[in-house]
Design an enzyme around this catalytic site. Structure first.
Site, PDB file in Angstrom:
ATOM      1  N   LYS A  38      -1.029  29.579 -17.586  1.00  0.00           N
ATOM      2  CA  LYS A  38      -0.997  28.168 -17.187  1.00  0.00           C
ATOM      3  C   LYS A  38       0.054  27.402 -17.987  1.00  0.00           C
ATOM      4  O   LYS A  38      -0.191  26.304 -18.469  1.00  0.00           O
ATOM      5  CB  LYS A  38      -2.377  27.537 -17.389  1.00  0.00           C
ATOM      6  CG  LYS A  38      -3.465  28.204 -16.572  1.00  0.00           C
ATOM      7  CD  LYS A  38      -4.800  27.534 -16.776  1.00  0.00           C
ATOM      8  CE  LYS A  38      -5.929  28.220 -16.046  1.00  0.00           C
ATOM      9  NZ  LYS A  38      -5.759  28.435 -14.658  1.00  0.00           N
ATOM     10  N   CYS A  39       1.236  27.972 -18.095  1.00  0.00           N
ATOM     11  CA  CYS A  39       2.314  27.422 -18.914  1.00  0.00           C
ATOM     12  C   CYS A  39       3.506  27.097 -18.009  1.00  0.00           C
ATOM     13  O   CYS A  39       3.670  27.705 -16.952  1.00  0.00           O
ATOM     14  CB  CYS A  39       2.701  28.471 -19.958  1.00  0.00           C
ATOM     15  SG  CYS A  39       4.132  28.093 -20.976  1.00  0.00           S
ATOM     16  N   GLY A  40       4.332  26.186 -18.451  1.00  0.00           N
ATOM     17  CA  GLY A  40       5.560  25.897 -17.705  1.00  0.00           C
ATOM     18  C   GLY A  40       6.463  27.112 -17.577  1.00  0.00           C
ATOM     19  O   GLY A  40       7.281  27.206 -16.658  1.00  0.00           O
ATOM     20  N   THR A  42       5.228  30.193 -17.161  1.00  0.00           N
ATOM     21  CA  THR A  42       4.486  31.238 -16.440  1.00  0.00           C
ATOM     22  C   THR A  42       5.300  31.880 -15.315  1.00  0.00           C
ATOM     23  O   THR A  42       5.197  33.098 -15.111  1.00  0.00           O
ATOM     24  CB  THR A  42       3.138  30.689 -15.930  1.00  0.00           C
ATOM     25  OG1 THR A  42       2.370  30.272 -17.075  1.00  0.00           O
ATOM     26  CG2 THR A  42       2.361  31.728 -15.157  1.00  0.00           C
TER      27      THR A  42
END
Length: 181
Positions: A38-40, A42
């Protein structure tokens, strides 16, 4: 495991919590990446899979990506190991190994990650991992030979990885010739 001298001396846990002996990858070039769902960054899973497939097609069994899910940066990988595996496969078609959740910094950091950070400190000698999707390149003989920040796109590393594979193959040929003589 302070006596470890190579990447292959470690046994992180797999998605089931069982030891995953890195010695089973001896002789391969490895790109170790701390990942998050759930990361930028990802979407780099797609780039990692493309890189993995591209190099596999040119040099089968000479390279792998190893994903190490980590929830230490903004709580961006909160799922269970099974949820993480499913997410990677369903959303990005990941076929490279994604191991069990791990910590890369702090008191509970994985010994493997402590070793990699010591072997190749970051900018200004910092030994901590700064964010998700930091990448470490491991040579076929288990040495850390490269480290890149989260902002480095996986596809941009293909040439560097291919050179490392060629070095390993050249080294093996020399070893085989020495055995024959």
């Amino acid at each position: 495991m302070s006596s470890a001298t190579t990447f292959f001396d470690f046994e992180p846990v797999d998605k089931k919590g069982d030891p995953f002996p890195l010695s089973s990858l001896k002789g391969k070039v490895i790109l170790a990446v701390n990942t998050a769902s759930k990361c930028g960054f990802t979407p780099q899973f797609k780039g990692l899979e493309s890189l993995y497939q591209s190099i596999q097609s040119k040099h089968p069994d000479s390279f792998t990506v190893l994903g190490f899910p980590c929830n230490q940066f903004g709580g961006q990988d909160p799922g269970s190991n099974d949820e993480i595996q499913s997410f990677c496969q369903v959303n990005y078609g990941v076929t490279f190994p994604v191991l069990g959740k791990t910590e890369v910094n702090g008191d509970n950091a994985s010994p493997l990650w402590e070793w990699m950070k010591t072997e190749m400190p970051g900018i200004m000698g910092l030994k901590r991992v700064k964010w998700n999707f930091e990448k470490f390149l491991i040579s076929a003989d288990g040495k850390v030979v490269g480290r890149w920040a989260s902002t480095t796109k996986p596809e941009s590393l293909e040439e560097t990885i291919l050179k490392e594979i060629e070095k390993a193959k050249a080294g093996n040929k020399g070893g085989e010739q020495a055995k024959l003589s």
